[in-house]
Write a protein that holds these residues in place. Structure first.
Motif, PDB file in Angstrom:
ATOM      1  N   LEU A  20      43.235  -8.274 -10.087  1.00 52.59           N
ATOM      2  CA  LEU A  20      42.949  -9.697 -10.104  1.00 52.59           C
ATOM      3  C   LEU A  20      44.221 -10.473  -9.782  1.00 52.59           C
ATOM      4  N   SER A  21      44.037 -11.590  -9.098  1.00 46.57           N
ATOM      5  CA  SER A  21      45.139 -12.503  -8.806  1.00 46.57           C
ATOM      6  C   SER A  21      44.796 -13.886  -9.316  1.00 46.57           C
ATOM      7  N   CYS A  22      45.822 -14.625  -9.657  1.00 41.80           N
ATOM      8  CA  CYS A  22      45.636 -16.018 -10.070  1.00 41.80           C
ATOM      9  C   CYS A  22      46.759 -16.829  -9.434  1.00 41.80           C
ATOM     10  N   ALA A  23      46.377 -17.694  -8.513  1.00 39.95           N
ATOM     11  CA  ALA A  23      47.345 -18.540  -7.827  1.00 39.95           C
ATOM     12  C   ALA A  23      47.397 -19.899  -8.513  1.00 39.95           C
ATOM     13  N   ALA A  24      48.605 -20.323  -8.862  1.00 38.76           N
ATOM     14  CA  ALA A  24      48.790 -21.575  -9.587  1.00 38.76           C
ATOM     15  C   ALA A  24      49.421 -22.631  -8.692  1.00 38.76           C
ATOM     16  N   SER A  25      49.024 -23.869  -8.919  1.00 42.06           N
ATOM     17  CA  SER A  25      49.650 -25.001  -8.247  1.00 42.06           C
ATOM     18  C   SER A  25      49.690 -26.166  -9.217  1.00 42.06           C
ATOM     19  N   GLY A  26      50.646 -27.072  -8.990  1.00 38.02           N
ATOM     20  CA  GLY A  26      50.743 -28.253  -9.831  1.00 38.02           C
ATOM     21  C   GLY A  26      51.566 -28.063 -11.094  1.00 38.02           C
ATOM     22  N   ILE A  27      52.136 -26.883 -11.284  1.00 37.76           N
ATOM     23  CA  ILE A  27      53.019 -26.615 -12.424  1.00 37.76           C
ATOM     24  C   ILE A  27      54.275 -25.928 -11.923  1.00 37.76           C
ATOM     25  N   ILE A  28      55.324 -25.999 -12.726  1.00 38.96           N
ATOM     26  CA  ILE A  28      56.523 -25.211 -12.433  1.00 38.96           C
ATOM     27  C   ILE A  28      56.248 -23.819 -12.969  1.00 38.96           C
ATOM     28  N   PHE A  29      55.679 -23.015 -12.115  1.00 35.13           N
ATOM     29  CA  PHE A  29      55.067 -21.752 -12.512  1.00 35.13           C
ATOM     30  C   PHE A  29      56.012 -20.876 -13.322  1.00 35.13           C
ATOM     31  N   SER A  30      57.242 -20.766 -12.893  1.00 37.47           N
ATOM     32  CA  SER A  30      58.173 -19.831 -13.537  1.00 37.47           C
ATOM     33  C   SER A  30      58.434 -20.176 -14.991  1.00 37.47           C
ATOM     34  N   ARG A  31      58.167 -21.407 -15.394  1.00 38.10           N
ATOM     35  CA  ARG A  31      58.435 -21.826 -16.762  1.00 38.10           C
ATOM     36  C   ARG A  31      57.282 -21.539 -17.710  1.00 38.10           C
ATOM     37  N   TYR A  32      56.133 -21.192 -17.174  1.00 34.06           N
ATOM     38  CA  TYR A  32      54.939 -21.070 -17.993  1.00 34.06           C
ATOM     39  C   TYR A  32      54.663 -19.639 -18.409  1.00 34.06           C
ATOM     40  N   VAL A  33      54.123 -19.507 -19.602  1.00 36.12           N
ATOM     41  CA  VAL A  33      53.522 -18.254 -20.028  1.00 36.12           C
ATOM     42  C   VAL A  33      52.155 -18.152 -19.340  1.00 36.12           C
ATOM     43  N   MET A  34      51.903 -17.024 -18.722  1.00 37.31           N
ATOM     44  CA  MET A  34      50.628 -16.818 -18.035  1.00 37.31           C
ATOM     45  C   MET A  34      49.825 -15.755 -18.767  1.00 37.31           C
ATOM     46  N   GLY A  35      48.557 -16.027 -18.922  1.00 39.86           N
ATOM     47  CA  GLY A  35      47.715 -15.099 -19.660  1.00 39.86           C
ATOM     48  C   GLY A  35      46.408 -14.810 -18.941  1.00 39.86           C
ATOM     49  N   TRP A  36      45.818 -13.713 -19.312  1.00 36.22           N
ATOM     50  CA  TRP A  36      44.466 -13.342 -18.879  1.00 36.22           C
ATOM     51  C   TRP A  36      43.597 -13.187 -20.118  1.00 36.22           C
ATOM     52  N   PHE A  37      42.442 -13.795 -20.063  1.00 41.06           N
ATOM     53  CA  PHE A  37      41.434 -13.658 -21.099  1.00 41.06           C
ATOM     54  C   PHE A  37      40.135 -13.207 -20.431  1.00 41.06           C
ATOM     55  N   ARG A  38      39.204 -12.735 -21.229  1.00 45.28           N
ATOM     56  CA  ARG A  38      37.913 -12.356 -20.676  1.00 45.28           C
ATOM     57  C   ARG A  38      36.800 -12.699 -21.646  1.00 45.28           C
ATOM     58  N   GLN A  39      35.630 -12.941 -21.061  1.00 49.21           N
ATOM     59  CA  GLN A  39      34.465 -13.252 -21.877  1.00 49.21           C
ATOM     60  C   GLN A  39      33.301 -12.403 -21.402  1.00 49.21           C
ATOM     61  N   ALA A  40      32.878 -11.506 -22.262  1.00 50.86           N
ATOM     62  CA  ALA A  40      31.723 -10.659 -21.984  1.00 50.86           C
ATOM     63  C   ALA A  40      30.451 -11.400 -22.384  1.00 50.86           C
ATOM     64  N   PRO A  41      29.314 -11.010 -21.810  1.00 47.35           N
ATOM     65  CA  PRO A  41      28.057 -11.671 -22.151  1.00 47.35           C
ATOM     66  C   PRO A  41      27.790 -11.645 -23.656  1.00 47.35           C
ATOM     67  N   GLY A  42      27.512 -12.800 -24.210  1.00 42.57           N
ATOM     68  CA  GLY A  42      27.185 -12.884 -25.629  1.00 42.57           C
ATOM     69  C   GLY A  42      28.365 -12.792 -26.567  1.00 42.57           C
ATOM     70  N   LYS A  43      29.579 -12.769 -26.013  1.00 40.15           N
ATOM     71  CA  LYS A  43      30.772 -12.648 -26.851  1.00 40.15           C
ATOM     72  C   LYS A  43      31.708 -13.823 -26.611  1.00 40.15           C
ATOM     73  N   GLU A  44      32.638 -13.992 -27.545  1.00 41.38           N
ATOM     74  CA  GLU A  44      33.638 -15.037 -27.383  1.00 41.38           C
ATOM     75  C   GLU A  44      34.716 -14.580 -26.412  1.00 41.38           C
ATOM     76  N   ARG A  45      35.395 -15.570 -25.856  1.00 41.76           N
ATOM     77  CA  ARG A  45      36.503 -15.256 -24.966  1.00 41.76           C
ATOM     78  C   ARG A  45      37.609 -14.565 -25.748  1.00 41.76           C
ATOM     79  N   ALA A  46      38.175 -13.522 -25.162  1.00 41.45           N
ATOM     80  CA  ALA A  46      39.152 -12.698 -25.872  1.00 41.45           C
ATOM     81  C   ALA A  46      40.407 -12.499 -25.033  1.00 41.45           C
ATOM     82  N   PHE A  47      41.517 -12.372 -25.717  1.00 46.91           N
ATOM     83  CA  PHE A  47      42.806 -12.127 -25.067  1.00 46.91           C
ATOM     84  C   PHE A  47      42.829 -10.767 -24.402  1.00 46.91           C
ATOM     85  N   VAL A  48      43.421 -10.714 -23.210  1.00 46.29           N
ATOM     86  CA  VAL A  48      43.601  -9.448 -22.498  1.00 46.29           C
ATOM     87  C   VAL A  48      45.091  -9.113 -22.348  1.00 46.29           C
ATOM     88  N   ALA A  49      45.834 -10.047 -21.756  1.00 51.77           N
ATOM     89  CA  ALA A  49      47.256  -9.785 -21.504  1.00 51.77           C
ATOM     90  C   ALA A  49      47.972 -11.107 -21.253  1.00 51.77           C
TER      91      ALA A  49
END
Length: 122
Positions: A20-49
């Motif tokens: 997976l890729s995530c392209a960011a714009s409008g922020i100073i990207f290098s300064r931000y913490v970037m995360g991946w979350f996921r949401q399975a059917p019927g479940k709450e969104r959960a932290f991945v990495a």
């Protein structure tokens, strides 16, 4: 205007890989913490990495998923190997202010992408 745009999702068989890729714009990207979350059917969104100067993983993906970033391209990646049916979910990219974010807490991230579907069949 901040935009996070995910790509790379799809339908695969168990044991396959996806990146997976995530392209960011409008922020100073290098300064931000970037995360991946996921949401399975019927479940709450959960932290991945997440990644700042270190990497952080949920126990369920440790050893199979790898998060990385390319600050020159304003892009964060999630390499997913040995995929399992239970990895099926919509995957979301998020950006957080390093002074405010707690890596595993979705409410602490300021910006979110629209999500990309990952489906793993057995």
């Amino acid at each position: 205007q901040v935009q996070l745009v995910e790509s790379g999702g799809g339908s695969v068989q168990a044991g396959d890989s996806l990146r997976l890729s995530c392209a960011a714009s409008g922020i100073i990207f290098s300064r931000y913490v970037m995360g991946w979350f996921r949401q399975a059917p019927g479940k709450e969104r959960a932290f991945v990495a997440a990644i700042d100067y270190s990497t952080y993983y949920a126990d369920s993906v440790k050893g199979r998923f790898t998060i990385s970033r390319d600050n020159a391209k304003n892009t964060v990646y999630l390499q997913m190997n040995s995929l399992k049916p239970e990895d099926t979910a919509v995957y979301y990219c998020a950006a957080g202010d390093p002074l405010r974010v707690r890596v595993g807490v979705q409410g602490s991230y300021a910006y979110w992408g629209q999500g990309t579907q990952v489906t793993v069949s057995s």
